[in-house]
Every structure is written in C-alpha cells, then in structure tokens.
Design a protein around this motif. Structure first.
Motif, short mmCIF file in Angstrom:
data_model
loop_
_atom_site.label_atom_id
_atom_site.label_comp_id
_atom_site.label_asym_id
_atom_site.label_seq_id
_atom_site.Cartn_x
_atom_site.Cartn_y
_atom_site.Cartn_z
N ILE A 1 0.84 -1.20 0.00
CA ILE A 1 0.00 0.00 0.00
C ILE A 1 0.87 1.25 0.00
O ILE A 1 0.60 2.23 -0.70
N GLU A 2 1.97 1.21 0.79
CA GLU A 2 2.85 2.37 0.86
C GLU A 2 3.52 2.63 -0.48
O GLU A 2 3.64 3.77 -0.92
N VAL A 3 3.95 1.52 -1.16
CA VAL A 3 4.60 1.68 -2.46
C VAL A 3 3.62 2.22 -3.50
O VAL A 3 3.94 3.13 -4.28
N ASP A 4 2.41 1.70 -3.50
CA ASP A 4 1.41 2.12 -4.49
C ASP A 4 0.95 3.56 -4.32
O ASP A 4 0.50 4.19 -5.27
N SER A 5 1.07 4.09 -3.10
CA SER A 5 0.55 5.44 -2.84
C SER A 5 1.64 6.49 -2.76
O SER A 5 1.41 7.60 -2.28
N ARG A 6 2.85 6.18 -3.22
CA ARG A 6 3.95 7.14 -3.14
C ARG A 6 3.75 8.34 -4.05
O ARG A 6 4.37 9.38 -3.85
N SER A 7 2.94 8.20 -5.04
CA SER A 7 2.66 9.32 -5.92
C SER A 7 1.55 10.21 -5.38
O SER A 7 1.27 11.27 -5.94
N GLU A 8 0.91 9.78 -4.31
CA GLU A 8 -0.18 10.55 -3.73
C GLU A 8 0.31 11.42 -2.59
O GLU A 8 1.36 11.16 -2.00
N LYS A 9 -0.46 12.45 -2.30
CA LYS A 9 -0.08 13.39 -1.25
C LYS A 9 -0.25 12.79 0.14
O LYS A 9 0.50 13.11 1.07
N GLU A 10 -1.20 11.93 0.31
CA GLU A 10 -1.49 11.32 1.60
C GLU A 10 -1.51 9.81 1.49
O GLU A 10 -1.80 9.26 0.42
N LEU A 11 -1.18 9.16 2.59
CA LEU A 11 -1.21 7.69 2.66
C LEU A 11 -2.37 7.29 3.57
O LEU A 11 -2.41 7.67 4.74
N LEU A 12 -3.31 6.53 3.03
CA LEU A 12 -4.46 6.07 3.79
C LEU A 12 -4.19 4.67 4.32
O LEU A 12 -4.01 3.72 3.55
N ILE A 13 -4.16 4.55 5.62
CA ILE A 13 -3.88 3.26 6.27
C ILE A 13 -5.20 2.55 6.55
O ILE A 13 -6.10 3.12 7.18
N PRO A 14 -5.35 1.29 6.11
CA PRO A 14 -6.60 0.56 6.39
C PRO A 14 -6.72 0.24 7.87
O PRO A 14 -5.72 0.06 8.57
#
Length: 467
Positions: free
Chosen positions: A260-273
């Motif tokens: 999840i962290e790798v996939d969201s590196r292009s995003e401004k925020e990281l959403l943790i399930p």
C-alpha cells in the motif's frame, strides 16, 4: 494538556504562597508571599539536610550557635526562594508557549518547490492603476528539475536505496519467500522506476512473490528503468525464490502495508486501512506536546543544577578556608611553642598570637574561644571545640593534646610541642610539594597543545612537498 498542567502548578504555588504568608511564615510583614513560601519550605526540610548545610556554613566563618542557626536558615531561604522563582518563571514561560501561534511567511518572492515536490498554487493579484482595474489569478509554480549531472548522482543514490529496501522481510537474495519492495519512485518522488521481471508468474512487476509454482528454487532477474522528465538509467539484480507456505497473518499484513505504501507514493497522503484480514491496524500518533514537555524537563534540570551549584560554592568557600588554615598551621604551632617555652600560659599565648598575626579565620576562631572561656566554659573543653571548629586534623590533634595536658598537668607539654613543630614543618613541605604537582598537572594540557602546534608547523611543509 500541558497548558492545564502548567496553569494548575502556577495556581497551586500562588495559593501556597498566600497561605504561608498568612499563617506559617515569620515574614508576614513582607509584601512578597513567595519569600514566605520559601520560609515555610525551609522550615519543613529534613533535619539531616539542614545539619549538612550548617556544617558547610560553619566552615566558611566563625559563628556561635545562635548565629550559625540564623545564617543557615537565611542561606537556605535565599536558595529555596531563588529556585522557587525560577520554577515559577519556567512554568509561566511554558504556559505562554502553549499559546504561541505558528510563524507565517509573507514575501513577494515565491519559493519554487524542491525537486520531486508537488506544484504550488499561489494567488496573484494584479492592480492596473491607470485603468483602476484589479484582477487575480492562480499561478502554478512547478518544482525544479535536475540537471544531467544531478540526475546521475540521484540515480546512484536511488540504486543504493533500492539495494537496501528491495528484499523487504527476506533474509537474503538467495532465500526469497516474501514479497519484494520495488519502489516506483525515489524518496524525493522525482525519479521513477519501471520494473521488469524475467519470470512474471513468480515475481510480478509489483514485487509480489508467488511460491506455489516453485518446485525447489528459481532464479529471477529483476530490472528497473530509472528516469525523470529528461534522463534515463537502469538497475539490475538477481534473486532466488524458494518454496515456503508458512507465512503468518501478521507477516501478510506487514507485506500488504508495504505494498500500500509503495502504491501510494505518488499521492499526497497515505491512507492506512483499519483492518487487514484478521489483523487490526492502528497508527501510533506522536504527542504534539512533546517539545513543550522537553522544554519543561530541561528547565527543571537547569534549576536543579543551579541549586547544586549553590551548595558547591558554599562547600568551596569552606574548603578554601581550611586550606588557608592549613598553610598557617606551622607558624601557629611554632609561636605557641615559643610563647609556652617563654613561660606564658596557653590563654596568654593565644592572645599574643592574635595580636601579632593578621590571619582572619584563625584570629576569629581563637577570639571566639577566648570569649567562651571568659564566659565560664571550662578551658579544656573550649580548646577541644577550637580544634573541631578549625576543621583540620592537625588543629584537632594539637588542641586535644593541649586539653589533655591541662587536665593532667603541663609537665610534658613543651616536649609535645617540640615534636609537633617538627611534624608541622614536614607537613608544610608536603603541602608545598603537592601544590607544585597540581601546578605541573595544570601545565600539561597547554604543553600538549604547543607540541601539537609545533608538530603541525614542522610536518606541514613535508606533506606539501610529498604532494
């Protein structure tokens, strides 16, 4: 939280100060209630603490019993008052810091975002004074781009980052059973990585490892194309995937979190399930008041060190007094021997010494002892107390010998004084030798510095010549 705690501490201190001024302090006439609180705290200090401070105060000068108690109480009240006021100031500053607003920047210069950062959107206002028109628009300020040299340097850093992260939870590249960490961007978010796998069914381009189709072990080549908007580079490595079906739910949750962290590196925020399978996921949030607590603890430490320094200075004054008395011991014994040998009594010998020697501490103690004898205290007891008040082993021994000879007769006093003169002369030589050694020790460090400077001056031309 810190705001309410500091406010409560301030209120408690103020209330205690008012109560102590009204009921418990002998300084009720003063307008300063904190001084009264310091007096109340001093009165309730353990007796053992007061006795130790009293001993230190007594070593600094000559005091009778009543004067010593007053001096000890005054010194303790002043120390407690200063510590109390420093504590109030520290807590008040901490309380004020909780209201401090965040700093705001206001400038005509627009700072371009760093490499890899998101674009900034700034609202610009244009004022046409000639036509009396005002217009506003949103200006997008893009991030800075790398030069070719910078790209090569950052690409090498990215490769080192990949080497550290790629194995994830695996122990080595020869025993891969968990998913790989294949970052799509570097830490700055500027360099991108497009991954390729020689065996996508075993290791996907997302880094997912499938061990079901592996019989024993399989070697897989992994390749990444590193690029930004203008330049390209490549990264290659080889791993060995082995078969392993024993993966716990917690390990699976960790692996999925990494994905999840790798996939969201292009995003401004990281959403943790909140939940992954049967595993609950919760973020640990750092307390925002941590720095304020650190400031409070550091301030408390400074106040404690300041109080200790006050006690140290008091003991230092006593130590200097004892050193001065030790230096005067040989002259004191020698004169006592001469005066007693000439036929003077011990009292008259002491009176003659304080008339002819300008030594403050010794004269004060002898004068205090002679006054006690005049007031009716037994002479032998007064001399024992004189030895204790002078505070050194030599004086204590000498006064004990004089006191014993007074009780059992003075027939052997002159011989004892002669031997004490010889011993005191030896002690004087030893003190001089020790002072010389201390002076030599203090010169060692400057001497080493000079030697180092000389070595640098001598060796520098040689090194320059070699280059």
């Amino acid at each position: 939280m810190v705001r309410y705690i500091t406010l409560a501490i301030l209120l408690i201190i103020c209330i205690l100060a008012m109560i102590s001024r009204k009921y418990y302090s002998k300084y009720k006439a003063l307008k300063n209630p904190f001084w009264c609180l310091a007096d109340m705290i001093t009165e309730n200090l353990p007796g053992q603490w007061k006795s130790k401070v009293s001993e230190s105060v007594r070593r600094t000068d000559t005091y009778n019993v009543q004067k010593l108690k007053e001096k000890t109480d005054d010194w303790l009240i002043k120390l407690v008052y200063k510590i109390l006021m420093m504590t109030v100031l520290l807590v008040a500053l901490t309380f004020v810091l909780t209201f401090a607003p965040e700093a705001k920047e206001d400038s005509q210069k627009l700072k371009r975002p760093g490499v890899g950062s998101l674009s900034n959107h700034e609202e610009i206002e244009l004022l046409d004074k000639a036509n009396n028109k005002k217009e506003s628009f949103e200006l997008e300020v893009h991030s800075r781009e790398y030069t070719e040299e910078e790209f090569k340097e950052k690409a090498e850093q990215f490769k080192k980052e990949i080497d550290k992260e790629i194995l994830g939870k695996n122990r080595s590249a020869d025993e891969v059973i968990y998913d790989l960490v294949l970052p799509k961007k570097d830490k700055t978010g500027t360099l991108k990585a497009e991954w390729e796998s020689s065996m996508p069914t075993i290791v996907s381009t997302e880094g997912k490892v499938e061990t079901k189709s592996v019989n024993a072990s399989e070697k897989v080549s992994i390749k990444a194309v590193i690029s930004d908007e203008n330049y390209r580079d490549t990264y290659e490595t080889e791993i060995t995937v082995i078969k392993d079906n024993n993966i716990s739910d917690s390990e699976k949750a960790k692996l999925e979190m990494l994905e999840i962290e790798v996939d969201s590196r292009s995003e401004k925020e990281l959403l943790i399930p909140e939940k992954i399978g049967d595993i609950e996921v919760k973020r640990v949030v750092e307390d925002n008041n941590k720095k304020i607590w650190e400031f409070l603890v550091f301030g408390t430490l400074i106040i404690g060190l300041w109080g200790y320094y006050g006690l140290y200075k008091l003991k230092e004054r006593g130590r200097k007094r004892e050193e001065e008395l030790e230096e005067q011991y040989y002259g004191f014994v020698n004169r006592m021997n001469i005066y007693i040998g000439a036929g003077l009594t011990i009292q008259n010998s002491l009176k003659t010494i304080i008339k002819n020697r300008n030594t403050k501490y010794l004269n004060d103690e002898i004068t205090y002892t002679l006054n006690r004898i005049k007031s009716g205290e037994p002479e032998a007891k007064a001399y024992i107390e004189l030895g204790k008040n002078l505070g050194t082993e030599e004086y204590t021994k000498l006064m004990s010998l004089i006191s014993q000879n007074l009780e059992y007769g003075n027939s052997n006093l002159i011989k004892l004084m002669d031997s004490e003169v010889k011993l005191s002369f030896y002690l004087k030589k030893e003190n001089i030798r020790k002072k010389g050694e201390k002076a030599s020790e203090k010169l060692i460090f400057p001497t080493l510095i000079l030697m180092f400077v000389v070595m640098v001056i001598v060796m520098y031309p040689a090194f320059v010549g070699m280059n």
